[in-house]
Design an enzyme around this catalytic site. Structure first.
Site, mmCIF file in Angstrom:
data_model
loop_
_atom_site.group_PDB
_atom_site.id
_atom_site.type_symbol
_atom_site.label_atom_id
_atom_site.label_comp_id
_atom_site.label_asym_id
_atom_site.label_seq_id
_atom_site.Cartn_x
_atom_site.Cartn_y
_atom_site.Cartn_z
ATOM 1 N N GLU A 166 0.810 -1.222 0.000
ATOM 2 C CA GLU A 166 0.000 0.000 0.000
ATOM 3 C C GLU A 166 0.845 1.275 0.000
ATOM 4 O OE1 GLU A 166 -2.877 -0.098 3.169
ATOM 5 O OE2 GLU A 166 -3.873 -1.876 2.371
ATOM 6 N N GLU A 365 -5.015 -8.819 0.999
ATOM 7 C CA GLU A 365 -5.631 -8.441 2.274
ATOM 8 C C GLU A 365 -7.114 -8.206 2.036
ATOM 9 O OE1 GLU A 365 -4.073 -5.136 4.641
ATOM 10 O OE2 GLU A 365 -2.018 -5.674 4.114
HETATM 11 C C1 BGP Z 1 -4.109 -2.155 5.659
HETATM 12 C C2 BGP Z 1 -2.684 -2.331 6.088
HETATM 13 C C3 BGP Z 1 -2.496 -3.194 7.284
HETATM 14 C C4 BGP Z 1 -3.636 -3.237 8.285
HETATM 15 C C5 BGP Z 1 -5.021 -3.121 7.652
HETATM 16 C C6 BGP Z 1 -6.152 -2.836 8.611
HETATM 17 O O1 BGP Z 1 -4.275 -0.897 5.116
HETATM 18 O O2 BGP Z 1 -1.891 -2.876 5.064
HETATM 19 O O3 BGP Z 1 -1.264 -2.857 7.836
HETATM 20 O O4 BGP Z 1 -3.396 -2.546 9.390
HETATM 21 O O5 BGP Z 1 -5.054 -2.158 6.651
HETATM 22 O O6 BGP Z 1 -6.272 -1.478 8.860
HETATM 23 P P1 BGP Z 1 -6.157 -0.832 10.294
HETATM 24 O O7 BGP Z 1 -5.070 -1.555 10.994
HETATM 25 O O8 BGP Z 1 -5.843 0.594 10.069
HETATM 26 O O9 BGP Z 1 -7.486 -1.017 10.952
#
Ligand code: BGP
Length: 464
Positions: A166, A365
């Site tokens: 990302e 993801e």
């Molecule tokens: C994505 C990232 C992760 C993870 C996930 C969940 O954007 O790659 O690192 O954290 O989101 O989001 P958050 O942790 O902000 O709730």
């Protein structure tokens, strides 16, 4: 109805070094921007929990790999922390880190889980950030050296590499919307950061291919489809296209096609904000595109034509060209405040098939962060996270449809395996197949979704 997936589909989950490993005495790790920011402003982090705590994967990875195996993983992605391997960002390699990553990789392979490794997950070494981080072109060189070191040390066994996770997020969080260090609002810097990340990715791909190692290299992008409020309103459609160029195509086009989107270049030219492009850069980007695309999908972006007055207080912003649209009736994950729109995953996969040469890709993801999951614990001590099973299956239905229509999608990784540290939200929202009890030294307990996933992974199908 049965939803089916191909043989050898990649089933597993994703994580990152900074969110899982933790810090331990004598581990030799240097500070990243997260360690530094937490030392400076611990109150900014949910319940004051910082990146040194996390889920202690540095110590518990062997136990964790047994649990991954138990829930059907055939693959797993995490990242190498730059500040662990090379504590000052460039120069000396930390032998403790080499030992750790070697053992982690070997243990995964010995248990039938293919390791996928990402090189950058928002975790700039602090020494380099003090010199400007991604704003400074010298960071590109340091990153390429770091990447080469990783390929040399681990490339005999790791066959799936990713240059970034990302990369638009450090642009947004660090230089536009203030949720990553250095927390600035400065679009000129934001553009330079994005440009240098793209260049660094192409140079790492070039270095990897030159080494003739037995594997592939790609990038992981959070592709957030931009839907206009009203398809029939040309102003809404135009605004959605611009948002798409800023937040998706700024990385997707150079990564897959080797060029930047025309709409974005035109806007940046008009603003006199094009970054400094050195001789050879554009050829490097053109000639070193990805072998494989990881797609992170959580939520769509809903856009309408600009209606609110432009805020000039920080100079130009992407938001001068569109407004976010709060669509009535949308389905929400109230804990994270993100819309749930399952069909978005199908639209992304269709887009890669139709407009990006049907590049080999996988869902790297997708997941649901929920606060207060202890209220779903049953008499046997297991979290009954039916909402997560519903979330995953709702998305997987669309993945299976896209595959049936010919999309070259090779796997599905859920975010995440063990509950982990979510940046400023720390342990507020839990995402894992496996619960981590911070009050009991990080004790692990498989949730209902973990067992559901095991069956899915073993049979390559589910019923819904
Ligand atoms: C994505 C990232 C992760 C993870 C996930 C969940 O954007 O790659 O690192 O954290 O989101 O989001 P958050 O942790 O902000 O709730």
């Amino acid at each position: 109805m049965q939803y089916k997936f191909p043989e050898n589909f990649w089933w597993g989950s994703s994580a990152s070094g900074p969110q899982t490993e933790g810090r331990f005495p004598n581990d030799g790790k240097g500070d990243s921007i997260w360690d530094f920011w937490y030392q400076e402003e611990p109150e900014k982090f949910f319940n004051g929990v910082g990146p040194e705590k996390t889920s202690q994967v540095y110590k518990k990875y062997k136990e964790d790999i047994q649990l991954m195996k138990k829930i059907g993983h055939n693959s797993f992605r995490t990242s190498i922390q730059w500040s662990r391997l090379i504590p000052e960002g460039r120069g000396t390699v930390n032998p403790e880190a080499v030992k750790f990553y070697n053992s982690y990789i070997d243990e995964l392979i010995a248990n039938g889980i293919e390791p996928f490794f990402n090189l950058y997950h928002f975790d700039m070494p602090m020494t380099l950030q003090k010199e400007g981080g991604w704003v400074n072109r010298k960071t590109v060189d340091a990153y390429v050296e770091f990447a080469k070191t990783c390929f040399e040390l681990f490339g005999d066994r790791v066959k799936k590499w990713f240059t970034h996770n990302e990369p638009v997020v450090p642009v947004e969080g660090g230089y536009l919307y203030q949720f990553h260090y250095p927390n600035e609002i400065d679009m000129r810097k934001a553009v330079i950061v994005g440009y240098h990340e793209n260049l660094a990715s192409a140079k790492a791909i070039e270095a990897y291919h030159a080494m003739n190692l037995p594997g592939e290299i790609g990038i992981i992008l959070n592709l957030t489809p931009s839907y206009p409020r009203d398809e029939a309103n040309p102003e809404d459609v135009k605004a959605a296209k611009i948002a798409d160029a800023f937040f998706n195509r700024s990385f997707l086009d150079p990564a897959v096609k080797g060029e930047f989107p025309e709409e974005l270049v035109t806007i940046l030219k008009e603003l006199d904000m094009l970054p400094e492009i050195q001789a050879g850069d554009l050829e490097t980007i053109k000639n070193n595109t990805v072998d494989l695309l990881g797609i992170n999908y959580y939520q769509p972006r809903r856009i309408k034509a600009k209606e609110t007055p432009i805020d000039h207080s920080h100079g130009p912003m992407p938001d001068d060209y569109f407004d976010n649209y709060d669509m009535p009736g949308k389905k929400m994950n109230p804990y994270r405040g993100w819309e749930i729109y399952e069909k978005g995953i199908y639209d992304i996969l269709t887009n890669t098939r139709e407009n990006y040469g049907n590049i080999p890709c996988f869902i790297s993801e997708n997941g649901m962060g929920v606060e207060g999951e202890e209220k779903y614990i049953n008499a046997d001590g297991q979290i009954e996270d039916d909402y997560r099973i519903e979330f995953i299956s709702g998305h997987l239905k669309y993945v299976s449809q896209a595959i049936a229509e010919g999309t070259n999608c090779l796997g599905y990784h859920m975010w995440t395996c063990m509950d982990n540290w979510s940046w400023m939200n720390a342990y507020k929202n839990r995402y894992g197949f496996i619960a981590v009890d911070l009050d009991q030294d990080g004790k692990r307990t498989i949730k209902k979704s973990g067992y559901w996933f095991k069956e899915l992974a073993e049979t390559n199908q589910f019923e819904a």
